[in-house]
Design an enzyme around this catalytic site. Structure first.
Site, PDB file in Angstrom:
ATOM      1  N   SER A 214     -90.682  11.862 -85.778  1.00 53.59           N
ATOM      2  CA  SER A 214     -89.578  12.316 -86.594  1.00 53.59           C
ATOM      3  C   SER A 214     -89.850  12.351 -88.092  1.00 53.59           C
ATOM      4  O   SER A 214     -89.176  13.059 -88.822  1.00 53.59           O
ATOM      5  CB  SER A 214     -88.388  11.400 -86.348  1.00 53.59           C
ATOM      6  OG  SER A 214     -88.663  10.086 -86.824  1.00 53.59           O
TER       7      SER A 214
ATOM      8  N   SER B 294     -93.212   7.936 -84.685  1.00 46.79           N
ATOM      9  CA  SER B 294     -92.705   8.792 -85.764  1.00 46.79           C
ATOM     10  C   SER B 294     -93.453   8.703 -87.091  1.00 46.79           C
ATOM     11  O   SER B 294     -93.238   9.519 -87.982  1.00 46.79           O
ATOM     12  CB  SER B 294     -91.227   8.522 -86.003  1.00 46.79           C
ATOM     13  OG  SER B 294     -90.467   9.008 -84.929  1.00 46.79           O
TER      14      SER B 294
ATOM     15  N   LYS C 255     -88.441   8.309 -96.412  1.00 49.92           N
ATOM     16  CA  LYS C 255     -87.789   8.966 -95.285  1.00 49.92           C
ATOM     17  C   LYS C 255     -86.282   8.778 -95.444  1.00 49.92           C
ATOM     18  O   LYS C 255     -85.823   7.704 -95.840  1.00 49.92           O
ATOM     19  CB  LYS C 255     -88.278   8.327 -93.977  1.00 49.92           C
ATOM     20  CG  LYS C 255     -87.872   9.055 -92.706  1.00 49.92           C
ATOM     21  CD  LYS C 255     -88.468   8.363 -91.477  1.00 49.92           C
ATOM     22  CE  LYS C 255     -88.149   9.108 -90.183  1.00 49.92           C
ATOM     23  NZ  LYS C 255     -88.731   8.425 -89.001  1.00 49.92           N
TER      24      LYS C 255
END
Lengths: 499, 101, 497
Positions: free
Chosen positions: C155, C179, C80
């Protein structure tokens, strides 16, 4: 000035308060492993943590916590069983994260006191200053303002060095100090001086004031006799003992003038001008930032155990006032002499000189004599002079070895004070070496004798007192770099005369 | 000022505190949205009484320290190129108006 | 070995260890897949095939020399973009960090490097991890591999989509309010939020420091366990990191047994607001767990209804402070028109331009909540709710071993559907948020497709702090029971793109 100052007390009673920030002398920074050494090339003591790079996280320096606890104990504070760090949020380019990790409503140490001694007409008087809190925080980076004569106003831009960012600071806050009367400025100065000595004695900081490692915010308010407390002002960043005293004094006079004119004192920060001794208006507290404090979520609470605190208590050294009494006794000097030595800011320097190997009497002689005179002349603190205890030890050693005469030593001090380099460099550049080569001296003596045969005869005939003229001539021809006593001995030897 | 009641002046003030140069449209939007969001979550103010201790750390821990050993950090080359403006080994920033905290 | 990108990380690792295939070949195969599909999925923000392949070659050489790096050596991974990667662009999905290359690695990046895991690149995300759809990325949305018209959750939508689209066998996500788990649920993959403090946060750009936790994303439970074992453990650079050994998650995944375990169904997380097909799959999974020998009871967590409110005060408050450093002075972009603007103006202009709408909204909200006069009413009160939620969990765990709920109230929604309604968007995390507030660990596991839209549904398993192994024990038991029914993992039903 004096009358103007005295006039304050006809109507007003001062209340002062001091917030003192002192950099701790740890090896590494408060929340990261970067060096906490003063200076260094710009941005060479930095890492992701103290540059505030995204993703970096703080880890508390154990020694910084211990130093704060020890300071708290020495100031007779209670130590919190459990407390947290908090973030103080405001934007400023010297602060890499745009928040400062500090402590807010849970300081590590609180409710203590410090006794200070101030000189009065009736002899030294002890005054108790109550301590509100002692807490830990981190320092900011250093700004260099470009254009506009190095000041922030008028600068075209600024340059930031983050070496100082993250150096551990402790903040010591007094309670409002009441009942000082005319002594307010002296008490303020004596308090900061005592605080500095205490930190040095504890070994938690060497408090290099000339490097800005102690910074004081001075709160002053006046109340009219019989009325409530007046509005206070906060004069920021007062960085020397003398300035603390002056800032209190000028702010009292200024406020008294304002009040007499029927004007209000505004709750505001003020700046102290080191050159003029004046304070000027800064930011009013109404436009003060809202710091949005909240507990620092990247750190866990500090919860010192009873045993940890007791262990630290066991490391506390003799406190400065006790030590002063002991030294006064050891050196065989009067309380008055001791007090003037302390007032001159010479005590620690004398002790450091003795520690470096100088005889106590010689150490006292240099610091309270020649060097105090120069400091007064230059309107600065003794420790701001470019002479160190190590220098004195070196010079004294050279005198002892006969390399320097007393007179030459004074010249070395002159050179040091004028920034001509270190001891060796000054001796070298000023050509200050005692001529120790006997052959050279004998040559100079013979030269002088041949130039004054009449005097030579007088001496030979037993009028030893006449030797002074020849010695003087030799000293002159060697440009003062000979040891006069030695010249005299050699001269008499040459002429076969005995004392 | 009552919690939960937001007007555009407050939003402008918050924008200043948070260093956001908000457009007039944004001020209008945020005034509305902040009030909506706060309205939806004010239920919480009634729930927990003062005697409930606040939780600031989800996993209770204490006394985590680092030993006081200095270690060399980054070299200037590591971060200078990532800075918007760098001069004389320092970060260059525009002229400063305000005072520090 | 047939299509390398369809294999699990464990299978690839053992094939690489046996020298049947090289890390280089595996890495190249994944870059081929990325080249083939990522234009449509947009899971990645940054790839650098050349240096990744060079790294894979190094790992191959180390393996050839008999230097055993780890059970995952040679397997590719995606990070990420919230993780600092030395010399590699790190944007956090924000324009304000465009072009920034950190001078250091996050601790878990270092750990994975040392383990011989090969980075494929950085994945897309909602800007600074604020969002539940990845639509708030400053670089355009990620598309759900099951239906490219839909969001992949957020996210960490990029990490989940990369795994679901077979662009990477595994990925690292971060989870502040769901997330990792919600995207896993919406993409038919497995995602784990470890116990708070179980995985180092050092080098992970902070959203809300007291809630953030990094964790593994993969296509099956064993792969997440293997990854969890590598990244977990104490880090002296993270003061909130737990100084205890990582629970044996791999052994627990192998154990795959729920006989005699007590499983609690959270009463408050299965009613109103939950899509019918989500509840249908959830109830079916409960039956399976019962069939497998677990005792299932219902438990109540009465304060969960306040979790969302507390979360949307704590998160913006901490975020408003954490994001203050993005001011255009030391890194990232600077908005300076050269017209002699002051530092105050340049900071404000930079932040105004560099941050997207959702980030600014939350900074404003947090600044308000921390302001003098409101602290007690908002932040202080939210922290008390947090205590009540933690007590709800403690009581529940005094009665059961693990708790279960649907991971997300709905399946993946259409791109743009909730973009203009922040409150509707926030409701996506209703089931995942309580876990972050209390610091527990939780896993999302695919449990089938909702009948009404054919999209994946996730089940959330929650365990007490430092009992992460229970997630894997229950997860792998349920996973293998479901695989037996379906004749394979749910993800194998995903469109081939």
């Amino acid at each position: 000035m004096t009358t103007e100052y005295q006039a304050v007390f006809a109507e007003f009673e001062p209340i002062i308060g001091l917030e003192t920030h002192i950099e701790l002398g740890t090896n590494s920074k408060m929340f990261c492993s970067c060096s906490a050494q003063f200076g260094g090339d710009p941005n060479t003591h930095v890492c992701p943590v103290c540059l505030g790079l995204p993703g970096s996280m703080p880890v508390v320096n154990r020694v910084a916590v211990e130093s704060t606890i020890r300071m708290g104990l020495a100031l007779n504070c209670s130590i919190a069983q459990w407390c947290r760090f908090a973030r103080k949020n405001y934007f400023y380019p010297d602060m890499p994260k745009n928040y400062q990790i500090s402590q807010y409503d849970e300081p590590l140490c609180s409710d203590g006191y410090l006794d200070v001694t101030v000189p009065t007409e009736n002899g030294p008087q002890v005054f108790r200053v109550e301590i509100e809190r002692v807490h830990m925080e981190e320092d900011t980076g250093k700004l260099l303002h470009a254009g506009g004569a190095g000041r922030i106003h008028g600068a075209t831009h600024s340059l930031v060095d983050y070496n100082r960012a993250g150096i551990p600071l402790i903040e010591v806050v007094t309670k409002p100090i009441l009942g000082t009367g005319e002594l307010a400025p002296e008490i303020a100065k004596a308090y900061v001086s005592e605080l500095r000595d205490l930190m040095r004695a504890l070994g938690v900081s060497d408090v290099r004031m000339e490097e800005g490692s102690l910074r004081c915010d001075v709160n002053v308010s006046l109340n009219r006799q019989g009325e409530g407390w007046g509005t206070r002002t906060e004069t920021k960043n007062v960085n020397s003992l003398r300035s603390v005293e002056r800032a209190v004094r000028t702010e009292m006079v200024r406020q008294a003038e304002q009040l007499r004119l029927g004007e209000l004192i505004i709750l505001e920060t003020r700046h102290f001008n080191e050159e003029t001794g004046d304070t000027t208006s800064g930011r009013s507290k109404e436009e003060a930032e809202d710091y949005r404090y909240f507990p620092e979520p990247d750190l866990v609470p500090v919860a010192p155990s009873e045993s940890w605190i007791e262990k630290l208590r066991g490391t506390l050294p003799e406190i400065p006032s006790v030590r002063r009494a002991r030294l006064q006794n050891n050196w065989g000097i009067s309380e008055f002499d001791m007090q003037s030595l302390v007032n001159a800011g010479a005590l620690e320097l004398i002790i450091a000189s003795i520690d470096a190997g100088v005889q106590p009497s010689a150490a006292r002689k240099w610091w309270t004599g020649e060097l105090t005179r120069v400091a007064n002349e230059r309107d600065c603190e003794l420790e701001e002079l470019t002479v160190t205890p190590a220098d004195i030890a070196q010079i004294e050693g050279l005198i002892f070895e006969g390399v320097l005469t007393d007179k030459m030593a004074r010249s070395v001090f002159e050179g040091l004070l004028d920034g001509e380099g270190n001891v060796a460099e000054v001796i070298d550049s000023r050509g200050l070496v005692v001529v120790k080569d006997d052959d050279l001296l004998v040559e100079a003596i013979n030269q002088a004798l041949s130039e004054s045969p009449d005097i030579a005869e007088k001496i030979k005939s037993g009028k030893v007192a006449a030797a002074g003229a020849i010695v003087g001539a030799v000293m002159k021809s060697t440009k003062g770099q000979a040891d006069a006593a030695k010249v005299r001995t050699l001269l008499l030897e040459q002429l076969g005369v005995k004392e | 000022m009552t919690p939960g009641k937001i007007d555009s002046e407050q939003v402008k003030h918050l924008g200043k505190l948070a260093r956001l140069e908000l457009s007039p449209e944004e001020v209008a939007d945020y005034t509305l949205q902040l009030e909506q969001i706060l309205g939806a979550i004010t239920s919480i103010s009634a729930v927990a009484a003062d005697h409930i201790p606040p939780t600031s750390h989800p996993i209770p821990m204490e006394n985590v320290y680092r030993e006081d050993i200095a270690v060399r950090g980054l070299e200037i080359n590591d971060f200078a190129s990532g800075a918007p403006s760098f001069e004389d080994d320092r970060f260059r920033v525009p002229r400063i108006l305000g005072e520090p905290g | 070995m047939s299509d390398l990108t369809r294999q699990s990380a464990a299978t690839l690792a053992s094939a690489i260890a046996r020298r049947e295939v090289s890390s280089e070949e595996v890495t190249r195969a994944h870059f081929d897949r990325i080249a083939q599909v990522d234009e449509r999925v947009h899971a990645f923000l940054h790839v650098d095939p050349e240096s990744s392949i060079a790294r894979a070659r190094e790992v191959d050489q180390q393996l050839a020399k008999g230097e055993l790096l780890s059970p995952l050596a040679g397997v590719p991974i995606a990070f990420k973009d919230l993780l600092a990667t030395k010399g590699v662009p790190t944007t956090c999905g924000s324009r304000i960090l465009e072009g920034w290359r950190p001078p250091y690695n996050a601790t878990i990046v270092d750990k994975l490097n040392a383990a011989g895991v090969v980075s494929l690149g950085k994945t897309n995300m909602d800007e600074f991890a604020m969002g539940s759809s990845t639509e708030h990325s400053g670089y355009g949305p990620t598309h759900n591999p099951w239906d490219l018209e839909r969001i992949p959750g957020g996210s960490g939508g990029g990490s989940a989509a990369a795994v679901a689209s077979f662009e990477s066998p595994m990925a690292i996500g971060t989870d502040t309010g769901g997330s990792i788990r919600q995207p896993a649920a919406l993409t038919g993959t497995v995602g784990v939020k470890p116990t708070y403090g179980g995985v180092s946060r050092y080098g992970i750009v902070a959203l809300a420091s007291s809630l953030d936790q990094a964790g593994p994303c993969a296509r099956d439970v064993m792969d997440t366990a293997l990854l969890h074992a590598v990244i977990g453990g104490h880090d002296p650079r993270d003061s909130t990191s737990i100084n205890e050994p990582v629970p044996d998650v791999v052994a627990a995944a192998l154990k795959a047994d729920v006989r005699g375990m007590k499983i609690g169904v959270i009463k408050e997380l299965k009613g109103e607001g939950f899509q019918a097909g989500v509840l249908e799959r959830f109830n079916q999974s409960i039956e399976i767990l019962t069939d497998l020998g677990a005792e299932v009871i219902e438990v109540s967590c009465p304060h969960f209804e306040y979790a969302l409110g507390a979360y949307y005060l704590i998160l913006p408050s901490e975020a408003s402070s954490n994001l203050a450093r993005f001011d255009g002075m030391r890194f990232g972009i600077r908005e300076d028109d050269g017209k002699d603007r002051s530092v105050e103006e340049v900071m404000s202009a930079t932040r105004e331009k560099g941050f997207g709408a959702e980030v600014k909204r939350r900074i404003m909200l947090g600044t308000y909540a921390l302001s003098s006069g409101y602290y007690d009413a908002y932040y202080g009160q939210a922290q008390r709710i947090r205590t009540l939620i933690t007590r709800d969990f403690a009581y529940a765990f005094s009665r059961v071993d693990v708790l279960v709920s649907p991971t997300a109230p709905t399946t993946a929604f259409k791109i743009g559907e909730k973009l203009d309604n922040p409150l509707a968007m926030y409701l996506n995390d209703i089931a995942t948020i309580p876990v972050n507030l209390a610091g527990n660990c939780a896993m999302s596991l695919p449990i089938g497709r909702a009948p009404e839209d054919g999209l994946p549904v996730g089940l959330q398993i929650i365990a007490p702090p430092m009992a992460d192994h229970l997630l894997y024990q229950v997860g792998s038991a349920l996973e293998s029971a479901l695989a037996d029914r379906w004749g394979g993992l749910l993800i194998s039903e995903a469109p081939t793109l």
